[in-house]
Scaffold this motif. Structure first.
Motif, mmCIF file in Angstrom:
data_model
loop_
_atom_site.group_PDB
_atom_site.id
_atom_site.type_symbol
_atom_site.label_atom_id
_atom_site.label_comp_id
_atom_site.label_asym_id
_atom_site.label_seq_id
_atom_site.Cartn_x
_atom_site.Cartn_y
_atom_site.Cartn_z
ATOM 1 N N GLN A 86 0.828 -1.210 0.000
ATOM 2 C CA GLN A 86 0.000 0.000 0.000
ATOM 3 C C GLN A 86 0.861 1.258 0.000
ATOM 4 O O GLN A 86 0.539 2.243 -0.674
ATOM 5 C CB GLN A 86 -0.922 -0.008 1.224
ATOM 6 C CG GLN A 86 -2.004 -1.078 1.171
ATOM 7 C CD GLN A 86 -2.931 -1.009 2.361
ATOM 8 O OE1 GLN A 86 -2.748 -0.181 3.247
ATOM 9 N NE2 GLN A 86 -3.912 -1.885 2.401
ATOM 10 N N ARG A 89 2.219 1.845 -3.413
ATOM 11 C CA ARG A 89 1.162 2.311 -4.310
ATOM 12 C C ARG A 89 0.906 3.806 -4.108
ATOM 13 O O ARG A 89 0.671 4.556 -5.055
ATOM 14 C CB ARG A 89 -0.114 1.517 -4.066
ATOM 15 C CG ARG A 89 -1.192 1.743 -5.129
ATOM 16 C CD ARG A 89 -2.461 0.966 -4.840
ATOM 17 N NE ARG A 89 -2.188 -0.448 -4.664
ATOM 18 C CZ ARG A 89 -2.421 -1.118 -3.546
ATOM 19 N NH1 ARG A 89 -2.920 -0.485 -2.504
ATOM 20 N NH2 ARG A 89 -2.165 -2.405 -3.463
ATOM 21 N N ASP A 99 -8.665 3.293 -5.242
ATOM 22 C CA ASP A 99 -8.236 2.484 -4.095
ATOM 23 C C ASP A 99 -9.029 2.847 -2.844
ATOM 24 O O ASP A 99 -9.484 1.970 -2.100
ATOM 25 C CB ASP A 99 -6.736 2.696 -3.844
ATOM 26 C CG ASP A 99 -5.899 2.329 -5.051
ATOM 27 O OD1 ASP A 99 -5.506 1.160 -5.162
ATOM 28 O OD2 ASP A 99 -5.652 3.216 -5.888
#
Length: 461
Positions: A86, A89, A99
């Motif tokens: 995460q 990202r 997301d």
């Protein structure tokens, strides 16, 4: 030297940790029974096998420890990989809208079905939504939470003059009335749950203390002449055993501890039960009062003398009366009557509010625009646009309402964009100004309704 022919001998003490944890005491008992000299080496097969078994158990325990540590490390690695993925990202992806939306969708899909199946309704879901997006004050504007937004829509729909400037407090009072009703139903269910909880707790404590009293008297019956405790000491010991310092028996009853324990034991049990009833009832009344935030105004002497069913009825009736008094104090004779504390607070707040634009202000701004755009011979040029904006700015500088300076500048900027687009056409220019003024008033009215809703705690908690 290492590798040379020979043998090795290992020495192990019975006080060694290995022997103490795995059978050292057993070997020590054998040596005591056989009266083995402590200086004699122990080389029996049973001892060797015991040492070998102990070593095997220690190695197995250490292996299990390492195994569990590896399992925990695997769990941490999995979590670490997810978090790092995460993080990467976030660093590399420009738009995270999808997301975040997916995370919210997953959370909502999990929470909504559970909330709709709850006995008391989706209150927990609303509380979670308010926690995710609480009400925010950004500059002059208030962005309401989800629950507050629902209440705002309801109040706006029920306004007697939705397009007018005045605010009707009756819809606000109806929201408060419905909120109080829902809260009262929830509080009564909570009071009943507390009564059941304390009843179960009382029965459990009574059973425990009765067992302690019976065990105490059994010990008295089995006592011999070596027991020299005085009646007073026995009374103090029984009080400590039942956790009731207030336990006091008359001197004659204390002497019966020795002479006739069967006679005094029911008296002790009755006194213990009465003391426990008093304790639990006091705690129950305190818990209910803390829950309601109001005093029940109960007569503690009558409450303590009542049996549990009567007690439950008294607390239930007192809770209803307390909630009814609070509703009468806050709402008076209802939303339409406007004679409660909430109505007075709302009216006081409204009396202190000042409109962003008075009718005189509106007319002055519109006349300034009309005078410029409808001037004979005016052409849709930059100079004419600037003259129109200057006329509006001059009118805004004289407003008597509560319009903030930032709002005045925003209005000028919006008018400049709209007037440029409409090329100073009279009808469109005047309509543009009227629309912008209407939006400002609508926004102020909306923020006023939000502030009034926030004044009523029962609508926001």
């Amino acid at each position: 030297r290492q590798g040379d022919p020979g043998s090795s001998r290992f020495y192990l003490s019975l006080q060694d940790e290995l022997m103490r944890r795995f059978g050292g005491q057993q070997v020590n008992d054998i040596m005591q029974r056989l009266k083995v000299d402590e200086a004699m080496p122990i080389e029996m097969g049973i001892v060797s096998r015991l040492v070998e078994q102990s070593q095997t158990r220690v190695e197995g325990a250490n292996f299990d420890i390492r195994k569990h540590l590896l399992e925990y490390d695997d769990v941490l690695n999995t979590q670490r990989s997810a978090i790092y993925a995460q993080r990467d990202r976030i660093f590399t992806k420009e738009d995270l809208s999808e997301d975040v939306t997916e995370m919210l969708r997953t959370e909502v899909i999990q929470r909504v079905p559970k909330a709709l199946e709850a006995e008391e309704g989706p209150w927990e879901l609303l509380a979670w939504l308010d926690k995710v997006q609480p009400s925010l004050n950004v500059g002059r504007y208030i962005f309401p939470s989800y629950t507050l937004h629902l209440l705002l829509e309801q109040v706006q729909e029920q306004q007697s003059d939705p397009e007018g400037k005045s605010v009707d407090i009756v819809p606000l009072l109806k929201v408060a009335e419905n909120s109080l009703k829902a809260e009262e139903e929830h509080q009564i269910r909570a009071v009943n749950a507390l009564i059941d909880l304390y009843q179960d707790r009382l029965q459990s404590i009574k059973a425990e203390r009765r067992d302690a009293v019976e065990t105490f008297f059994e010990g008295l019956r089995d006592a011999d002449e070596t027991d020299t405790r005085t009646p007073r000491e026995l009374n103090d010991e029984l009080a400590a055993l039942t956790h009731l310092p207030s336990l006091r028996l008359a001197p004659e009853q204390q002497r019966q501890f020795r002479s006739d324990p069967e006679e005094v034991m029911p008296l002790v049990i009755d006194q213990v039960d009465a003391a426990l009833n008093s304790q639990v009832v006091t705690r129950l009344v305190g818990a209910v009062e803390r829950r309601l935030g109001e005093s029940l105004e109960l007569n503690h002497a009558q409450v303590n003398a009542a049996d549990w069913d009567q007690l439950a009825d008294q607390i239930y009736t007192a809770s209803l009366a307390t909630l009814s008094k609070r509703r009468e104090r806050l709402l008076g004779n209802g939303a339409e009557a406007k004679d409660g504390q909430i109505a007075r607070d709302l009216e006081n707040a409204l009396s202190r509010e000042k409109e962003p634009l008075t009718e005189k202000d509106r007319l002055a701004i519109l006349q300034a625009v009309r005078a410029e755009v409808m001037k004979p011979g005016s052409a849709p040029g930059a100079a004419e646009l600037q003259r129109a904006l200057q006329a509006v700015r001059a009118a805004l500088s004289k407003v008597e309402g509560s319009l903030a300076e930032e709002e005045k500048e925003e209005l000028i900027d919006l008018l400049e964009a709209h007037l440029t687009q409409s090329k100073l056409q009279p009808d469109r220019s005047i309509q543009t100004v009227e629309d912008e003024l209407a939006q400002i008033e609508a926004r102020h009215r909306r923020d006023l309704l939000i502030r009034l809703l926030l004044m009523m705690p029962m609508c926001t908690r």
